[in-house]
Motif scaffolding. Structure first.
Motif, PDB file in Angstrom:
ATOM      1  N   GLN A 124       2.312  -1.120   5.476  1.00  9.04           N
ATOM      2  CA  GLN A 124       1.051  -2.104   5.430  1.00  9.04           C
ATOM      3  C   GLN A 124       1.239  -2.696   4.195  1.00  9.04           C
ATOM      4  N   PHE A 125       0.733  -3.865   3.964  1.00  9.11           N
ATOM      5  CA  PHE A 125       0.476  -4.733   2.558  1.00  9.11           C
ATOM      6  C   PHE A 125      -0.459  -5.872   2.796  1.00  9.11           C
ATOM      7  N   ALA A 126      -0.567  -6.424   1.633  1.00  8.51           N
ATOM      8  CA  ALA A 126      -1.277  -7.854   1.425  1.00  8.51           C
ATOM      9  C   ALA A 126      -0.531  -8.789   0.853  1.00  8.51           C
ATOM     10  N   LEU A 127      -0.394  -9.926   1.712  1.00  7.39           N
ATOM     11  CA  LEU A 127       0.407 -10.949   1.221  1.00  7.39           C
ATOM     12  C   LEU A 127      -0.596 -12.053   0.506  1.00  7.39           C
ATOM     13  N   GLY A 128      -0.178 -12.292  -0.656  1.00  3.69           N
ATOM     14  CA  GLY A 128      -1.068 -13.260  -1.454  1.00  3.69           C
ATOM     15  C   GLY A 128      -0.595 -14.514  -2.287  1.00  3.69           C
ATOM     16  N   ASN A 181      -8.563   3.928   2.192  1.00  6.82           N
ATOM     17  CA  ASN A 181      -7.719   3.902   1.006  1.00  6.82           C
ATOM     18  C   ASN A 181      -6.992   2.575   0.599  1.00  6.82           C
ATOM     19  N   GLN A 182      -6.478   1.818   1.981  1.00 10.74           N
ATOM     20  CA  GLN A 182      -5.689   0.775   1.690  1.00 10.74           C
ATOM     21  C   GLN A 182      -6.805  -0.210   1.196  1.00 10.74           C
ATOM     22  N   ILE A 183      -7.989  -0.526   1.745  1.00 13.22           N
ATOM     23  CA  ILE A 183      -8.943  -1.162   1.440  1.00 13.22           C
ATOM     24  C   ILE A 183      -9.206  -0.972  -0.149  1.00 13.22           C
ATOM     25  N   ASN A 198     -17.714   0.743  10.477  1.00 10.45           N
ATOM     26  CA  ASN A 198     -16.797   1.735  10.264  1.00 10.45           C
ATOM     27  C   ASN A 198     -16.688   1.891   8.745  1.00 10.45           C
ATOM     28  N   PRO A 199     -16.042   3.074   8.368  1.00 12.00           N
ATOM     29  CA  PRO A 199     -15.597   3.201   6.874  1.00 12.00           C
ATOM     30  C   PRO A 199     -14.878   2.356   5.783  1.00 12.00           C
ATOM     31  N   ALA A 200     -13.937   1.632   6.888  1.00 11.01           N
ATOM     32  CA  ALA A 200     -13.098   0.569   6.107  1.00 11.01           C
ATOM     33  C   ALA A 200     -13.857  -0.837   6.115  1.00 11.01           C
ATOM     34  N   HIS A 201     -14.728  -1.005   6.864  1.00  9.45           N
ATOM     35  CA  HIS A 201     -15.270  -2.330   6.981  1.00  9.45           C
ATOM     36  C   HIS A 201     -16.409  -2.093   5.996  1.00  9.45           C
ATOM     37  N   LEU A 202     -17.056  -1.058   5.794  1.00  5.85           N
ATOM     38  CA  LEU A 202     -18.124  -0.776   4.889  1.00  5.85           C
ATOM     39  C   LEU A 202     -17.477  -0.877   3.465  1.00  5.85           C
ATOM     40  N   PHE A 219       0.887  -1.251  -0.035  1.00  4.91           N
ATOM     41  CA  PHE A 219       0.004  -0.045  -0.091  1.00  4.91           C
ATOM     42  C   PHE A 219       1.036   1.041   0.104  1.00  4.91           C
ATOM     43  N   GLU A 220       0.696   2.143  -0.986  1.00  8.65           N
ATOM     44  CA  GLU A 220       1.688   3.212  -1.193  1.00  8.65           C
ATOM     45  C   GLU A 220       1.927   4.085  -0.138  1.00  8.65           C
TER      46      GLU A 220
END
Length: 274
Positions: free
Chosen positions: A123-127, A158-160, A188-192, A118-119
């Motif tokens: 944080q990042f997502a490992l896939g 923004n990360q989502i 909350n906004p990120a969850h939504l 994530f720019e």
């Protein structure tokens, strides 16, 4: 070993074929700010065997883990001994911890793996893209740990959004598992952003608990009791056969987590899928 009592609760007919676990294990580096917890229960020597036992007793086919900071000297060799292989990505800067994905080697073939950064953030997502050789089903699995602190909900949003853009090119017919500590409360906004996504993902536990997500995935005392839901398993292309129960507050105890009976401040989540 005497850990919090938990069990899988069946919610649909059929024999489960795939077990997925999500767990923020509490990094050794971060096991300090728990004033109500005995220091012995925060020590790595105390928590280490209990972390392993929590994994062993539910025997997941796939494990997504966050706050892993003893990967090479503990988690990887122990899980290799149990028949797993895995990937790990450490956070940059001062962090020693990161995220990991483990899978059973007698069942899965790795087609590819990646890190989605994530720019401008740690944080990042490992896939990974896996082939289940038992069912000949191909699917994707991601583990992520979003920005912490209640003041950074806009960052998590923004990360989502960045992650969703990254996942959009995946063929919609391919199944998807997305696990993590999102550091965002239900509604909350990120969850939504996740709940309203266009990827066809649904929250496994919310799917079952019609009143919403589970009441908490972390229970701890800092200045006061914090009881929050921040961890989730999101699915596409799977049916839920059963899910791991959440212990009661009475079972957890008045001092919260970690405790003599649980090695992390976050509860593991797990689903058995059809």
């Amino acid at each position: 070993m005497d850990l919090l009592p938990r069990a899988f609760v069946q919610v649909a007919e059929g024999e489960s074929s795939l077990t997925v676990m999500q767990w923020n294990m509490l990094a050794d580096q971060l096991a300090n700010d728990f004033p109500a917890v005995n220091e012995e229960n925060l020590s790595w020597n105390f928590r280490r065997p209990r972390i392993l036992f929590e994994i062993e007793r539910f025997n997941p086919d796939i494990l997504c883990a966050e706050e892993v900071d003893h990967y090479a000297d503990f988690l990887e060799p122990e899980l290799i001994r149990l028949g797993y292989a895995g990937f790990f990505q450490k956070k940059p800067s001062w962090h020693r911890d990161g995220s990991a994905i483990f899978y059973k080697t007698n069942r899965f073939t790795v087609i590819s793996n990646e890190v989605c950064h994530f720019e401008g953030r740690n944080q990042f997502a490992l896939g990974a893209r896996l082939l289940d050789t038992w069912s000949n089903k191909e699917f994707y699995v991601y583990a992520l740990h979003l920005k912490a602190n209640k003041d950074y909900e806009d960052v998590r949003v923004n990360q989502i959004r960045s992650l969703i853009r990254h996942l959009e090119p995946i063929d919609y017919t391919k199944s998807l598992i997305l696990c993590g500590d999102f550091n965002s409360l239900p509604e909350n906004p990120a969850h939504l952003e996740m709940f309203n996504n266009q990827l066809g993902l649904r929250s496994a536990y919310r799917d079952i608990f019609s009143q919403g997500e589970v009441p908490y995935t972390t229970v701890k005392i800092r200045n006061s009791l914090q009881k929050k839901t921040e961890d989730y398993i999101w699915l596409r292309g799977f049916q839920i056969q059963s899910l791991l129960s959440i212990p009661s507050l009475e079972e957890i105890g008045p001092n919260g987590l970690p405790s003599p009976h649980y090695p992390s401040d976050h509860l593991s989540l797990a689903v058995r899928l059809i």
